[in-house]
Scaffold this motif. Sequence first.
Motif, PDB file in Angstrom:
ATOM      1  N   LEU A  19      44.040   1.532   4.208  1.00  0.00           N
ATOM      2  CA  LEU A  19      43.008   1.604   3.173  1.00  0.00           C
ATOM      3  C   LEU A  19      41.778   0.774   3.543  1.00  0.00           C
ATOM      4  O   LEU A  19      41.769   0.053   4.532  1.00  0.00           O
ATOM      5  CB  LEU A  19      43.602   1.144   1.841  1.00  0.00           C
ATOM      6  CG  LEU A  19      44.778   2.012   1.411  1.00  0.00           C
ATOM      7  CD1 LEU A  19      45.514   1.388   0.265  1.00  0.00           C
ATOM      8  CD2 LEU A  19      44.306   3.392   1.055  1.00  0.00           C
ATOM      9  N   SER A  20      40.758   0.882   2.665  1.00  0.00           N
ATOM     10  CA  SER A  20      39.433   0.405   3.047  1.00  0.00           C
ATOM     11  C   SER A  20      39.324  -1.109   3.210  1.00  0.00           C
ATOM     12  O   SER A  20      38.482  -1.589   3.945  1.00  0.00           O
ATOM     13  CB  SER A  20      38.418   0.875   2.010  1.00  0.00           C
ATOM     14  OG  SER A  20      38.770   0.361   0.751  1.00  0.00           O
ATOM     15  N   GLY A  21      40.157  -1.888   2.514  1.00  0.00           N
ATOM     16  CA  GLY A  21      39.983  -3.334   2.582  1.00  0.00           C
ATOM     17  C   GLY A  21      40.414  -3.943   3.904  1.00  0.00           C
ATOM     18  O   GLY A  21      39.991  -5.033   4.264  1.00  0.00           O
ATOM     19  N   PHE A  22      41.232  -3.212   4.625  1.00  0.00           N
ATOM     20  CA  PHE A  22      41.874  -3.796   5.810  1.00  0.00           C
ATOM     21  C   PHE A  22      40.880  -4.198   6.900  1.00  0.00           C
ATOM     22  O   PHE A  22      40.900  -5.324   7.379  1.00  0.00           O
ATOM     23  CB  PHE A  22      42.909  -2.808   6.352  1.00  0.00           C
ATOM     24  CG  PHE A  22      43.472  -3.209   7.676  1.00  0.00           C
ATOM     25  CD1 PHE A  22      44.237  -4.356   7.791  1.00  0.00           C
ATOM     26  CD2 PHE A  22      43.217  -2.465   8.808  1.00  0.00           C
ATOM     27  CE1 PHE A  22      44.747  -4.739   9.017  1.00  0.00           C
ATOM     28  CE2 PHE A  22      43.724  -2.849  10.029  1.00  0.00           C
ATOM     29  CZ  PHE A  22      44.490  -3.982  10.132  1.00  0.00           C
ATOM     30  N   VAL A  74      38.134   5.361  -1.162  1.00  0.00           N
ATOM     31  CA  VAL A  74      38.818   4.147  -0.711  1.00  0.00           C
ATOM     32  C   VAL A  74      39.713   4.480   0.481  1.00  0.00           C
ATOM     33  O   VAL A  74      39.767   3.740   1.469  1.00  0.00           O
ATOM     34  CB  VAL A  74      39.645   3.540  -1.867  1.00  0.00           C
ATOM     35  CG1 VAL A  74      40.628   2.521  -1.347  1.00  0.00           C
ATOM     36  CG2 VAL A  74      38.723   2.889  -2.876  1.00  0.00           C
ATOM     37  N   ILE A  75      40.411   5.621   0.404  1.00  0.00           N
ATOM     38  CA  ILE A  75      41.267   6.018   1.522  1.00  0.00           C
ATOM     39  C   ILE A  75      40.414   6.387   2.730  1.00  0.00           C
ATOM     40  O   ILE A  75      40.674   5.951   3.855  1.00  0.00           O
ATOM     41  CB  ILE A  75      42.159   7.208   1.117  1.00  0.00           C
ATOM     42  CG1 ILE A  75      43.060   6.807  -0.048  1.00  0.00           C
ATOM     43  CG2 ILE A  75      42.992   7.675   2.290  1.00  0.00           C
ATOM     44  CD1 ILE A  75      43.832   7.950  -0.632  1.00  0.00           C
ATOM     45  N   LEU A  76      39.345   7.162   2.474  1.00  0.00           N
ATOM     46  CA  LEU A  76      38.535   7.652   3.593  1.00  0.00           C
ATOM     47  C   LEU A  76      37.855   6.512   4.346  1.00  0.00           C
ATOM     48  O   LEU A  76      37.819   6.527   5.575  1.00  0.00           O
ATOM     49  CB  LEU A  76      37.470   8.633   3.075  1.00  0.00           C
ATOM     50  CG  LEU A  76      37.966  10.045   2.790  1.00  0.00           C
ATOM     51  CD1 LEU A  76      36.832  10.919   2.318  1.00  0.00           C
ATOM     52  CD2 LEU A  76      38.617  10.635   4.022  1.00  0.00           C
ATOM     53  N   ILE A  77      37.329   5.524   3.605  1.00  0.00           N
ATOM     54  CA  ILE A  77      36.646   4.412   4.293  1.00  0.00           C
ATOM     55  C   ILE A  77      37.619   3.719   5.243  1.00  0.00           C
ATOM     56  O   ILE A  77      37.254   3.274   6.324  1.00  0.00           O
ATOM     57  CB  ILE A  77      36.081   3.396   3.267  1.00  0.00           C
ATOM     58  CG1 ILE A  77      34.949   4.023   2.482  1.00  0.00           C
ATOM     59  CG2 ILE A  77      35.558   2.155   3.961  1.00  0.00           C
ATOM     60  CD1 ILE A  77      34.397   3.130   1.399  1.00  0.00           C
ATOM     61  N   GLY A  78      38.887   3.652   4.820  1.00  0.00           N
ATOM     62  CA  GLY A  78      39.875   3.030   5.698  1.00  0.00           C
ATOM     63  C   GLY A  78      40.263   3.927   6.855  1.00  0.00           C
ATOM     64  O   GLY A  78      40.293   3.501   8.013  1.00  0.00           O
ATOM     65  N   VAL A  79      40.511   5.203   6.578  1.00  0.00           N
ATOM     66  CA  VAL A  79      41.025   6.103   7.614  1.00  0.00           C
ATOM     67  C   VAL A  79      39.933   6.440   8.627  1.00  0.00           C
ATOM     68  O   VAL A  79      40.192   6.536   9.822  1.00  0.00           O
ATOM     69  CB  VAL A  79      41.602   7.381   6.965  1.00  0.00           C
ATOM     70  CG1 VAL A  79      42.015   8.375   8.020  1.00  0.00           C
ATOM     71  CG2 VAL A  79      42.792   7.018   6.104  1.00  0.00           C
ATOM     72  N   CYS A  80      38.709   6.611   8.129  1.00  0.00           N
ATOM     73  CA  CYS A  80      37.621   6.999   9.031  1.00  0.00           C
ATOM     74  C   CYS A  80      36.909   5.793   9.616  1.00  0.00           C
ATOM     75  O   CYS A  80      35.725   5.877   9.965  1.00  0.00           O
ATOM     76  CB  CYS A  80      36.615   7.873   8.315  1.00  0.00           C
ATOM     77  SG  CYS A  80      37.332   9.337   7.619  1.00  0.00           S
ATOM     78  N   ALA A  81      37.584   4.659   9.709  1.00  0.00           N
ATOM     79  CA  ALA A  81      36.926   3.440  10.176  1.00  0.00           C
ATOM     80  C   ALA A  81      36.297   3.642  11.547  1.00  0.00           C
ATOM     81  O   ALA A  81      35.190   3.174  11.805  1.00  0.00           O
ATOM     82  CB  ALA A  81      37.929   2.305  10.223  1.00  0.00           C
ATOM     83  N   GLN A  82      36.987   4.367  12.406  1.00  0.00           N
ATOM     84  CA  GLN A  82      36.495   4.590  13.762  1.00  0.00           C
ATOM     85  C   GLN A  82      35.125   5.267  13.733  1.00  0.00           C
ATOM     86  O   GLN A  82      34.215   4.930  14.466  1.00  0.00           O
ATOM     87  CB  GLN A  82      37.495   5.479  14.499  1.00  0.00           C
ATOM     88  CG  GLN A  82      37.217   5.634  15.971  1.00  0.00           C
ATOM     89  CD  GLN A  82      37.519   4.357  16.717  1.00  0.00           C
ATOM     90  OE1 GLN A  82      38.504   3.703  16.432  1.00  0.00           O
ATOM     91  NE2 GLN A  82      36.671   3.992  17.648  1.00  0.00           N
TER      92      GLN A  82
END
Lengths: 494, 112
Positions: free
Chosen positions: A385-388, A460-468
């Motif tokens: 998730l996005s906070g990580f 929130v999920i996308l910001i974390g998953v699409c971090a790259q």
Amino acid sequence: MSNLTIIPLLIPLTTGALLVFFRNQRIWLRVISLISVFLNVAVSLYLAYQVYHKGIFTLNMGGWAPPYGIVFVADMFAMILVVTTTIIGAACLIYAFATVEEEKERHYFYVFYQFLLVGVIGSFMTGDIFNLFVCFEVMLISSYALIVLGGKKRQLRESLKYLLINIVSSAMFVTSIAYLYGVTGTLNMAHLSVRVAEAGQGGMMTLVAILFLFVFGMKAGLFLFFWLPGSYTVPSPVVTALFGALLTKVGIYAIIRTFTLIFYHDPGITHTFIGILAALTMLLGVIGALAYRDVNRILVYNIVAGVGFIVFGLAIANQSSLEGAIYYLTHDMVAKALLFLLGGIITAAAGTDKLSKMGGMIKEYPLIGWLFLLTTISLVGVPPLSGFIGKLLIVQGGLEGGWYWTTGISLLMSLLVLLSLIRVFLQVFWSDNLHRVKPPQPLKLNAGLVTPVLGLGLLVILIGVCAQWLYPYVSMAAEVLMKPELYIEAVLKE
Amino acid sequence: MEILMSVTTGVLFMIGTYMILSRNLLRIILGTSLLTHGVHLLLLTMSRLKTGVAPIWSEDIGAYVDPLPQALILTSIVINFGVTAFFFVLAYRAYQENKTDDMEQLRGGDDE
């Protein structure tokens, strides 16, 4: 130099002015503001994309070349925040359709809503420190109106304090601008940076820096957050979501901007001081979150803890910590907006904000329950998730920079945030509370309530998953913060 | 002259702070007003008071007064005027609802 730079600012401004004329036509109020916010999301995404490919955009107002005129600057850091602001603005607007009473709508709720967005976006994009004050005031005056709209006893009482605090800190803001102008003779932020670098950041400059820190810290809720829990719990949930997600973040933005662009020469004093304040803010914030037994207060104290963590990223001031701060700032805006919208649904469904009177809501509102859990673990920083990413980068930067104690405190804070929010989750959704008070009419979840929380949850999920995929943008933003000469060159190029 | 202005600013700040710290709401509002006046005088003093003639361009004049602080003060005055007016209206409404203008009694607790 492009007129595109101020379009994200002009869209809400014209919409706000236009909406004044549609006071009694609810349909038009809604249609126009909806079109406007989505248009603004599209425009700011396009501008961010352009900035990514072509470098920093600037616009000299009235054709006056800097440092004489007011300049608006769209660098990557500002653009990331503008894009996030517009997205949150859109989500909260849809939620407002479902929750705001007709009476408030007729009393210019949407007008002030748009002007609040003008102030927030203007503060992010302006390149002139006095104009920053003006944008702050635009934002604050709209927030005064939004916080008091409804006119309940408690609202009026808390608005008085909110107003007083902000008038005093605005007066301090102008005082610090006066000192700064007296010492440097300019107001353009890029030019200020040049002048301060030339003259050296002596004792007087550091004093001015601390004055600015006091002013922005007051707005951001950095250590001086005593006013925040009272004021943020009185307006309707959508307004609290907007305030929690945007207003305090504008203060953080101003701290980060001034202390990376102008007052970065003496980190031994200023940044150490900021670090100490950040650590105290994190600790006091979570203590507050653990101490209270009503949902609104717990959530509000979580804002404070988040502020401390982001500003800690600034205090370390190396590439990875600044990247982390930007990342976490974006995440925190989205997650806090989501958290408050969910909090609004929970309190509306339970008919109270006291934890002791809630329980077992997972049966009736499973979606809200799981979304709340998702937000909680994202705020704590669980990997997909996005906070990580933000947390990882700040902790990494903190260890590189030798801030062992404060890093330890920030990790402890994460755990306590988890404790405070998971306690809400367990009590509200899972417990078999015998003292549960059921409201006479159960809340119906309609599209207006569910769409924004689902959308933000997905984000929130996308910001974390699409971090790259997001990383180059964040990295570019942090690079400008690390190398002020890039910003200066873009603004003062002629 | 600058020293006189500095002292005036200081006095205004002092009175403003004292009044903001009082319990009566009206005094508090007047205090914020005085505080802002102090800030405006400070802004004016910061750019030196009289260093030349009025900033209207003409070929045979060398030194002008810096016009920028005056523009800033004007902006700030307008904002402060609006906010103070709003504060008075809000105070009146709050007085009607809460039946008191004593800040000590407007403290509020968790018992509501």
